[in-house]
Structures are given as C-alpha cells and as structure tokens.
Design an enzyme around this catalytic site. Structure first.
Site, PDB file in Angstrom:
ATOM      1  N   GLN A  89      -3.653  -2.515   7.297  1.00 64.20           N
ATOM      2  CA  GLN A  89      -4.213  -3.867   7.313  1.00 64.20           C
ATOM      3  C   GLN A  89      -4.977  -4.125   6.008  1.00 64.20           C
ATOM      4  OE1 GLN A  89      -4.692  -2.032  10.576  1.00 64.20           O
ATOM      5  NE2 GLN A  89      -2.652  -2.864  10.730  1.00 64.20           N
ATOM      6  N   LYS A 125       0.837  -1.201   0.000  1.00 62.98           N
ATOM      7  CA  LYS A 125       0.000   0.000   0.000  1.00 62.98           C
ATOM      8  C   LYS A 125       0.874   1.254   0.000  1.00 62.98           C
ATOM      9  CE  LYS A 125      -2.206  -1.659   3.717  1.00 62.98           C
ATOM     10  NZ  LYS A 125      -1.940  -3.104   3.724  1.00 62.98           N
TER      11      LYS A 125
HETATM   12  P1  IMO Z   1      -0.165  -3.632   7.033  1.00 60.65           P
HETATM   13  O1  IMO Z   1      -0.833  -2.304   7.180  1.00 60.65           O
HETATM   14  C1  IMO Z   1      -0.171  -7.888   7.782  1.00 60.65           C
HETATM   15  C2  IMO Z   1      -2.320  -9.386  11.279  1.00 60.65           C
HETATM   16  C3  IMO Z   1      -1.439 -10.065  12.318  1.00 60.65           C
HETATM   17  C4  IMO Z   1      -2.408 -11.081  12.886  1.00 60.65           C
HETATM   18  C5  IMO Z   1      -3.733 -10.322  12.883  1.00 60.65           C
HETATM   19  C6  IMO Z   1      -4.094  -9.700  14.224  1.00 60.65           C
HETATM   20  O2  IMO Z   1       1.305  -3.600   7.104  1.00 60.65           O
HETATM   21  O3  IMO Z   1      -0.667  -4.345   5.831  1.00 60.65           O
HETATM   22  P2  IMO Z   1      -3.173  -7.583  15.525  1.00 60.65           P
HETATM   23  O4  IMO Z   1      -1.804  -7.294  16.066  1.00 60.65           O
HETATM   24  O5  IMO Z   1      -3.667  -6.579  14.538  1.00 60.65           O
HETATM   25  O6  IMO Z   1      -4.180  -7.863  16.601  1.00 60.65           O
HETATM   26  O7  IMO Z   1      -2.994  -8.991  14.750  1.00 60.65           O
HETATM   27  O8  IMO Z   1      -3.600  -9.296  11.910  1.00 60.65           O
HETATM   28  N1  IMO Z   1      -1.924  -8.029  10.889  1.00 60.65           N
HETATM   29  C7  IMO Z   1      -1.268  -7.726   9.759  1.00 60.65           C
HETATM   30  N2  IMO Z   1      -0.760  -8.510   8.804  1.00 60.65           N
HETATM   31  N3  IMO Z   1      -0.044  -6.562   7.645  1.00 60.65           N
HETATM   32  C8  IMO Z   1      -0.581  -5.748   8.567  1.00 60.65           C
HETATM   33  O9  IMO Z   1      -0.635  -4.411   8.376  1.00 60.65           O
HETATM   34  C9  IMO Z   1      -1.185  -6.316   9.716  1.00 60.65           C
HETATM   35  N4  IMO Z   1      -1.763  -5.831  10.825  1.00 60.65           N
HETATM   36  C10 IMO Z   1      -2.229  -6.884  11.529  1.00 60.65           C
HETATM   37  O10 IMO Z   1      -0.326 -10.667  11.722  1.00 60.65           O
HETATM   38  O11 IMO Z   1      -2.542 -12.178  12.021  1.00 60.65           O
END
Ligand code: IMO
Ligand code: MG
Length: 421
Positions: A221, A16
């Site tokens: 996310q 992103k």
């Molecule tokens: P970006 O913005 C990939 C995943 C975690 C876990 C689940 C819950 O970089 O794309 P949390 O700590 O949010 O309670 O974890 O969500 N997760 C992500 N995976 N990229 C992210 O952000 C993530 N943010 C959370 O690995 O499976």
C-alpha cells in the site's frame, strides 16, 4: 547493519516490486510488515511474471529469507495458492517464514467487507474486497485469530464465537450465513500445510540483526492509503507508513537505515477518494494505456494523473524518506508535454502544505509547471548523466522541491531497466 525500507509514496502501485527486487538481491531477509492480499507486487524474472500478494518477493532469491511479519493479515487460501505458484515455477519456498502473531483472514471477513461496501452506498471506499478492513477490526477488537492459534489448532472455540456473532449481522441483511463446520474443516487443512512456516519472527529478526544480517522491509500500500496519514476514510486499515514497519515487525526505530519512497513519474489511484491531480480525460487515458495502469489485484482500471509534489513532500515528511525511487520515467517521457504539480492554490494563496481532508481539498487547485517530454528510448541509459536533457530537467525539479535525493530511476519494464544513482 541497518534495516532498509521501501514504502509507497502515494496511493499504491508505484512499482515497489521492482525496487524491492533489486534491493533484495543483497538482503539476507526480506519482510512484509503490513496489509494483506490487497497488495499486488508484480515482478518479472527470467521471462516469468509473478504477482505477489502476500509472500515477500525476496522469496525468488535463493539466499533470501522471506518473512511475513506480525503486522500482516493472512488469508491462508491465498497464501497457499501463492506458495504453489512459486513452487510450480521452479523456485524454492523453504525460505518462507510466517509470524505466529499475524492475524488470519476468514471467509466472514471477506463477506463483511462486501456487505460494508454495499451499506456505504454512494460513499463506498472501493476496497479490494479481500476482507482486510474487517480482519484488522477484529484484531483491534481483540477477537482476532492469529497464525499460532491456527496452526496449533486452538481456534475452534473463538472461531465458533466469531461466526455466531457475524452470522447475526449477515442474517439482518439477508447475506448467506457462514457454515461453521465447513470453515473449521477447511482451516484445519490450511493449518497442516502452513504449520512448518510459522515461527516467532520477532526473535528471528533480532537474532539476524545480531548476526549483522541485512534486512529489507517491503512496504505494501502507500502513504496516502495510511489509516492515520492518508485520505481518511478512503484508506486501507493499516499503517503502510514508517511506523507500521516497526509495529509490523518488532524492529525498533534505531535499527532503521534507508527509507526509500517509491513513486511513478506520474500518479495513479484505485478506488474512491480525492485526487487533485487526476486527469479524468484524454491525458489520463493515455497515461493509463502507456503505463498499463490496471490493477494487479482487482484488474480495475486505475485513475491516472500528474505527479503531485505537494503530496510527495508530505510522504517524505511523515516517513522521513532518505531517498526517492522514481518509476515509469520512460512512460511519462512518451508524452509531448508533462505537467508537475508544484503547489496547491486556495483562496488566492499557494501552499506546499498537503491536506488529506476531502473538504479542504475540494477548494484547492493544483498549480502546474510544464515540462518538455519526448524523452525517446531511455532503457539503455546506465547513469543519470546518460538521460536526455528533458528527463534531467524534470527529475531535477522534483528533487529540488522535495529535497530528497533520487536514488533509483526506472527506465523500462525489464528487471534491469533502472538507473542506480
Ligand atoms: P499495493 O501494495 C493500490 C486501496 C483500495 C481501496 C483502499 C481500501 O499493490 O500498492 P482495502 O481492500 O485495503 O480495504 O481497500 O485501499 N488499496 C490499494 N490500492 N495498491 C494497493 O496495494 C492497495 N491496497 C489497498 O483500492 O481504495
Ligand atoms: Mg496494487
């Protein structure tokens, strides 16, 4: 002027940052709407690598205001480190604004995240252990502490209450107790540093809209990690889908313009949970190495696999995507053969209806179409026409099945290695 939005289409880490970096060059304001420092957005500028967890990456453009919206949960310690990093690299931080309504992450959230994961045993979610889930829980439980409370030093009483309550739980499980005095001292220090950035961002954004300013919403996310639409319970604790953009900023639906869904030409996932097109084998290993698929936030090796168009169609549906941004087309093109999941087979029937239900998915088998790879070096391709035939065929098929136009094609790691369609 409409507000454009960049969202993750799968399980995060779709790149992103790269699309946001491009779009924010023309944005007056760039906003983070949801999530916290579980996100990791890496961008490379003038030979410098940045990994943003909280600050909108638009901060690197001198003329762009970077706003942390009310839907974000903020760990002040991490934010201050990030502010310092931006400054030390010679960029200005004066354009940072933090919503007074954003909730604050405290050390007990982080510790609770770890404890809960431990208690889940073999059903653990694989969280980033940054306290995100527990902070959102407190927000909804209505005992959260917001940025305004923090910087106006109105947080001591509620904080003491929270710490007492959390310590009761930590006691039960023999976890270290949180030291009230220390936390208060530490957070008063943070409050002083952050005070000047905290404002009412809802009015700020609406005043900007009235002045016809361009706003870009930076999703964190992704769709399949959404608390409502993702593969619950293997999700994050917020709405990284389009609805979260509205609730996380105070911008109403009528202002939304383009909604770009970012994806990779393959797929990846960190943490636990179902993943139908995962290649837990040599192919997955190859993709991981070629795409450098290791977490920006946690350094964990990512699970890798083929692109799943059933899931992508679902992301297009629940977000109302108006355009696709496909990264790592160069990476997938290094393989000889590429597979694309074009349906799920269940009980002898093929469907394009996505399900996030783990039990449902267990009986589904991905239906693949095979494509020729070996795209060669595409980093110099400036238009879609310039791409080799094999790449065109692959991309055309994605567009044809998902019925959303491709607007961006990532052709390499460099900032400008991107075709704008
Ligand atoms: P970006 O913005 C990939 C995943 C975690 C876990 C689940 C819950 O970089 O794309 P949390 O700590 O949010 O309670 O974890 O969500 N997760 C992500 N995976 N990229 C992210 O952000 C993530 N943010 C959370 O690995 O499976
Ligand atoms: Mg990430």
């Amino acid at each position: 002027m409409k507000v454009d939005v960049v969202l993750g289409s799968f399980y995060g880490d779709e790149g992103k940052g790269k699309i946001i970096d491009y779009l924010s060059q023309n944005a007056d304001i760039s906003v983070r709407c949801t999530g916290g420092n579980n996100a990791g957005h890496s961008i490379e500028i003038e030979g410098k690598k940045f990994a943003f967890h909280l600050i909108p990456s638009g901060i690197l453009n001198k003329n762009t205001l970077a706003v942390i919206g009310n839907g974000v949960v903020v760990d002040p310690k991490v934010l201050i480190e990030e502010i310092e990093n931006v400054k030390q690299n010679g960029y200005s931080i004066e354009n940072l604004k933090i919503s007074d309504k954003a909730h604050v992450i405290f050390p007990y959230h982080v510790q609770m995240d770890k404890l809960q994961e431990e208690l889940r045993k073999e059903n653990k979610i694989g969280t980033t252990a940054r306290g995100i889930g527990p902070a959102y829980c407190d927000k909804f439980e209505r005992c959260g502490i917001r940025m305004a409370d923090l910087v106006n030093e109105k947080f001591e009483e509620p904080l003491k209450r929270n710490i007492q309550n959390k310590n009761e739980i930590f006691k039960l499980y023999n976890y270290p107790l949180i030291d009230e005095k220390e936390v208060i001292k530490e957070y008063k220090k943070y409050a002083q540093i952050l005070k000047k950035y905290v404002v009412d961002t809802v009015n700020l954004l609406h005043n900007a809209l009235e002045e016809n300013k361009k706003i870009l919403c930076e999703g964190a996310q992704a769709t399949l990690l959404d608390i409502d639409f993702g593969s619950y319970p293997y999700v994050t604790s917020s709405n990284p889908t389009i609805g979260g953009v509205c609730t996380g900023t105070g911008i109403g639906a009528k202002y939304i313009g383009e909604v770009y869904g970012v994806l990779k030409a393959y797929s990846s996932r960190v943490g636990e949970g179902p993943y139908l097109t995962e290649q837990n084998n040599k192919i997955g290993d190859t993709i991981r190495e070629l795409g450098h698929e290791y977490g920006t936030t946690t350094k964990r090796p990512r699970r890798c696999g083929w692109l799943d168009l059933v899931a992508l169609k679902y992301a297009a549906m629940v977000n109302g995507l108006t355009g696709l941004a496909i990264n790592h087309v160069d990476t997938i093109g290094k393989l000889e053969k590429i597979k694309l999941c074009v349906g799920y087979e269940k009980d002898g029937k093929v469907t394009m209806n996505f399900s996030v239900d783990s039990d449902d998915l267990k009986d589904c088998k991905p239906v693949y179409e095979e494509f020729e790879g070996n795209f060669g070096d595409i980093s110099n391709c400036k238009t879609r026409e310039d791409l080799p035939e094999n790449a065109k065929k692959y991309l055309n098929r994605i567009e044809e099945l998902v019925k959303v136009p491709i607007k961006f094609i990532g052709t390499g790691a460099a900032r400008n290695a991107m075709i704008i369609c």
